[in-house]
Design a protein around this motif. Structure first.
Motif, PDB file in Angstrom:
ATOM      1  N   ASN A   1      70.881  32.609 169.443  1.00  0.00           N
ATOM      2  CA  ASN A   1      70.169  32.483 168.177  1.00  0.00           C
ATOM      3  C   ASN A   1      68.749  31.949 168.421  1.00  0.00           C
ATOM      4  O   ASN A   1      68.391  31.608 169.553  1.00  0.00           O
ATOM      5  CB  ASN A   1      70.945  31.590 167.190  1.00  0.00           C
ATOM      6  CG  ASN A   1      71.152  30.178 167.728  1.00  0.00           C
ATOM      7  OD1 ASN A   1      70.352  29.669 168.512  1.00  0.00           O
ATOM      8  ND2 ASN A   1      72.215  29.534 167.279  1.00  0.00           N
ATOM      9  N   LYS A   2      67.946  31.893 167.391  1.00  0.00           N
ATOM     10  CA  LYS A   2      66.531  31.528 167.549  1.00  0.00           C
ATOM     11  C   LYS A   2      66.345  30.144 168.144  1.00  0.00           C
ATOM     12  O   LYS A   2      65.419  29.897 168.918  1.00  0.00           O
ATOM     13  CB  LYS A   2      65.818  31.620 166.198  1.00  0.00           C
ATOM     14  CG  LYS A   2      65.634  33.049 165.716  1.00  0.00           C
ATOM     15  CD  LYS A   2      64.866  33.101 164.405  1.00  0.00           C
ATOM     16  CE  LYS A   2      64.684  34.551 163.953  1.00  0.00           C
ATOM     17  NZ  LYS A   2      63.948  34.632 162.666  1.00  0.00           N
ATOM     18  N   ASP A   3      67.212  29.205 167.770  1.00  0.00           N
ATOM     19  CA  ASP A   3      67.087  27.833 168.271  1.00  0.00           C
ATOM     20  C   ASP A   3      67.725  27.648 169.652  1.00  0.00           C
ATOM     21  O   ASP A   3      67.622  26.572 170.243  1.00  0.00           O
ATOM     22  CB  ASP A   3      67.731  26.849 167.288  1.00  0.00           C
ATOM     23  CG  ASP A   3      67.018  26.819 165.952  1.00  0.00           C
ATOM     24  OD1 ASP A   3      65.791  27.059 165.943  1.00  0.00           O
ATOM     25  OD2 ASP A   3      67.680  26.579 164.920  1.00  0.00           O
ATOM     26  N   LYS A   4      68.385  28.686 170.140  1.00  0.00           N
ATOM     27  CA  LYS A   4      69.044  28.670 171.447  1.00  0.00           C
ATOM     28  C   LYS A   4      70.063  27.526 171.587  1.00  0.00           C
ATOM     29  O   LYS A   4      70.239  26.949 172.656  1.00  0.00           O
ATOM     30  CB  LYS A   4      68.005  28.589 172.577  1.00  0.00           C
ATOM     31  CG  LYS A   4      67.157  29.856 172.681  1.00  0.00           C
ATOM     32  CD  LYS A   4      66.260  29.842 173.896  1.00  0.00           C
ATOM     33  CE  LYS A   4      65.517  31.173 174.018  1.00  0.00           C
ATOM     34  NZ  LYS A   4      64.639  31.215 175.195  1.00  0.00           N
ATOM     35  N   ASP A   5      70.712  27.212 170.474  1.00  0.00           N
ATOM     36  CA  ASP A   5      71.760  26.199 170.518  1.00  0.00           C
ATOM     37  C   ASP A   5      73.139  26.826 170.278  1.00  0.00           C
ATOM     38  O   ASP A   5      74.135  26.138 170.063  1.00  0.00           O
ATOM     39  CB  ASP A   5      71.501  25.087 169.495  1.00  0.00           C
ATOM     40  CG  ASP A   5      71.386  25.597 168.074  1.00  0.00           C
ATOM     41  OD1 ASP A   5      71.497  26.831 167.862  1.00  0.00           O
ATOM     42  OD2 ASP A   5      71.165  24.774 167.165  1.00  0.00           O
TER      43      ASP A   5
END
Length: 306
Positions: free
Chosen positions: A82-86
């Motif tokens: 995802n965009k936040d890379k979490d």
């Protein structure tokens, strides 16, 4: 190092492959390990776009650039950060696979991937669409062959029936003999190879296994093995004296079946790589030794995804 044919492909992979996931984020160390692995006869490197947000693919691509055509390069697709890379989501769609392969090719600094693998899969997926994506990539010449990485029998059966996969990567070890029940006979019958991951059972099946057991598994056990069962089994496996190291016994147990083309072992240090290579270069198991291990260990079965 001995090489085995991957399914019906013209890929011949070293019986020990380098699992690149544990190489870490230090590029110099990662490159040193990769170079040493290749020098020791390992020609099969397995990475994935998921590992370290693609950094792993970058390290592998740089390290093997000058010897690319001498090696079998495998990577995986299907998990989208995802965009936040979490966290990541599952996307086996044709559009995503075709986009992701371009990104992997760029990071790997190559114009083709020897073995492109679906990094998971569920029975709810549009499997026909996923297969179509891989077949298109084969026709375009950006991948040579494809396979899946799965331990779900129902998913594996679908791909065996509908696709031209040459391999299935799956967890397999003395402590996880679930593939032996139905999956291994199915794949052997259809001339599809197994690439075995987790062959040393998170370090339990090494000479440091009891130390690892006391540190990490003493309370919870492992898979269907209780803590008490592990504390009895591991010393019994050591006492078999089939090899100088339990690591070697574990790797050669997996390789005893001709349907297993390669065992994938990770290495986060030169010492681990050295131990794995020394283990694979020891003698194979006899049929008697193999059966003795089966008597000691459990014959497990998959309880879901059947």
């Amino acid at each position: 190092m001995e090489k085995r044919q991957l399914g019906t492909s013209d890929l011949y992979v070293s019986k020990l492959g380098l699992g690149c996931m544990s190489l870490g984020k230090d590029e110099h160390q990662a490159t040193t390990i990769i170079d040493a692995a290749v020098d020791q006869g390992i020609n099969y490197l397995d990475t994935a776009d998921l590992y370290d947000f693609g950094l792993n693919e970058e390290f592998v691509g740089k390290a093997i650039k000058e010897k690319r055509n001498d090696l079998i390069l495998a990577t995986k697709v299907g998990n989208k950060w995802n965009k936040d890379k979490d966290g990541w989501s599952w996307d086996p769609s044709k559009s995503y696979i075709k986009k992701a392969v371009k990104d992997s090719l760029q990071r790997l600094q190559t114009d083709y991937i020897d073995l492109y693998q679906l990094h998971g899969g569920t029975i709810e997926d549009n499997i026909d669409e996923t297969i179509e994506a891989f077949e298109d990539l084969k026709k375009e010449g950006v991948i040579r062959y494809y396979g899946i990485s799965s331990i779900r029998p129902n998913v594996i059966r679908e791909y065996v029936e509908k696709s031209s996969i040459v391999s299935v990567m799956m967890q397999y070890s003395i402590l996880d003999r679930r593939p032996e029940e139905t999956v291994m006979p199915l794949l052997q019958e259809n001339k599809i190879s197994i690439v075995a991951r987790g062959p040393v059972g998170k370090g339990l099946l090494t000479n440091k296994g009891m130390k690892k057991f006391k540190e990490s598994f003493n309370e919870k056990g492992y898979l269907d093995y209780s803590s008490n069962e592990l504390s009895q089994l591991l010393p019994e496996l050591q006492r078999l004296h089939t090899h100088e190291s339990l690591n070697a016994t574990a790797l050669h147990y997996c390789l005893h079946s001709p349907v297993v083309a390669s065992v994938i072992a990770g290495a986060s240090s030169m010492q681990q790589l050295k131990e794995n290579v020394e283990a694979i270069n020891q003698s194979t198991l006899t049929d008697e030794e193999y059966k003795a291990i089966q008597v000691l260990s459990k014959s497990l079965t998959y309880t879901s995804h059947r």
